[in-house]
Scaffold this active site. Structure first.
Site, PDB file in Angstrom:
ATOM      1  CB  CYS A  41      -0.916  -0.001   1.226  1.00  0.00           C
ATOM      2  SG  CYS A  41      -2.104   1.372   1.217  1.00  0.00           S
ATOM      3  CG  ASP A  43      -0.810   3.960   5.321  1.00  0.00           C
ATOM      4  OD1 ASP A  43       0.080   4.471   6.033  1.00  0.00           O
ATOM      5  OD2 ASP A  43      -2.006   3.925   5.659  1.00  0.00           O
ATOM      6  NE  ARG A  45      -0.759   4.752   8.777  1.00  0.00           N
ATOM      7  CZ  ARG A  45      -2.033   4.495   9.104  1.00  0.00           C
ATOM      8  NH1 ARG A  45      -2.433   4.628  10.352  1.00  0.00           N
ATOM      9  NH2 ARG A  45      -2.893   4.100   8.176  1.00  0.00           N
ATOM     10  CG  HIS A  97      -1.603  -1.124   5.860  1.00  0.00           C
ATOM     11  ND1 HIS A  97      -2.115  -0.104   6.631  1.00  0.00           N
ATOM     12  CD2 HIS A  97      -1.811  -0.761   4.579  1.00  0.00           C
ATOM     13  CE1 HIS A  97      -2.592   0.842   5.825  1.00  0.00           C
ATOM     14  NE2 HIS A  97      -2.419   0.465   4.583  1.00  0.00           N
ATOM     15  CB  CYS A 100      -5.732  -0.639   4.533  1.00  0.00           C
ATOM     16  SG  CYS A 100      -5.420  -0.106   2.831  1.00  0.00           S
TER      17      CYS A 100
HETATM   18 CO    CO Z   1      -3.477   1.124   2.935  1.00  0.00          CO
END
Ligand code: CO
Length: 209
Positions: A41, A43, A45, A97, A100
């Site tokens: 992803c 993302d 993080r 994750h 998400c």
């Molecule tokens: Co995500």
């Protein structure tokens, strides 16, 4: 953060790499031969190399919203083609994750414009596994399970590609479904039994001999 700080960080990173290995950048300059393809992803993080403890040059990375592998997506299809046919990676990871945002958005009914067709791929995952998901009464548990099932379906999308099918017969290429738990930092192997899942349906997706 000040944008100048980024360039300062870069200088420090160079010094650190050279201190560990004086030939680090000479090696990078010669080319790449990563053993892993990581699909994860976008993302902020969930940083691929960092969570796996790998260095530059060790993993070929593709990231998009909710680690998707839609079969008409030229981007992810090109990444798989290049990694499998040219870099000859032997491990392909799809890493989702918990927490998400893409998966969460797909569980809601809001109109998100250009994101709608992308997120609809996740809604399709929900539809395929509706019985299991609807039976989960705890919303957070349902959300986590959809994250896991989405990883499973995207792994299957990887396996359905002609490149991976071909590589599977020619060499020992493995596909893994992982979850990164942003609450603990832990990397979880879902240990998906693809042979069992695909046993009855692979004939539908088989390409070539
Ligand atoms: Co995500």
């Amino acid at each position: 953060m000040n944008i100048e700080q980024i360039f300062e960080n870069n200088k420090q990173w160079i010094a650190k790499q050279l201190k560990t290995d004086a030939t680090f950048f000479d090696k990078l300059g010669k080319g790449q031969s990563p053993e892993f393809l990581y699909i994860g992803c976008s993302d902020s993080r969930v940083s691929a190399e960092e969570l796996m403890g790998l260095q530059a040059g060790e993993v070929f990375v593709h990231r998009n919203i909710a680690n998707m592998v839609p079969n008409t997506d030229l981007n992810s299809m090109s990444v798989i083609n290049y990694a499998v046919m040219h870099l000859k990676v032997n491990h392909i990871v799809v890493c989702g994750h918990y927490g998400c945002g893409g998966v969460k958005a797909a569980m809601q009914q809001s109109d998100l414009g250009i994101l709608n067709p992308w997120l609809r791929n996740i809604r399709d995952v929900y539809r395929i596994h509706r019985k299991e998901l609807d039976a989960i009464t705890d919303e957070d548990a349902k959300y986590r399970r959809l994250v896991e099932l989405n990883v499973q379906e995207q792994c299957m999308n990887v396996i359905k590609t002609a490149e991976v099918q071909k590589a599977n017969t020619e060499r020992n290429l493995k596909v893994y479904g992982w979850i990164f738990d942003i609450h603990t930092g832990e990397l979880i192997d879902l240990k998906i039994d693809f042979d069992a899942i695909l046993k009855d349906i692979m004939a539908i997706y088989k390409i070539g001999n």
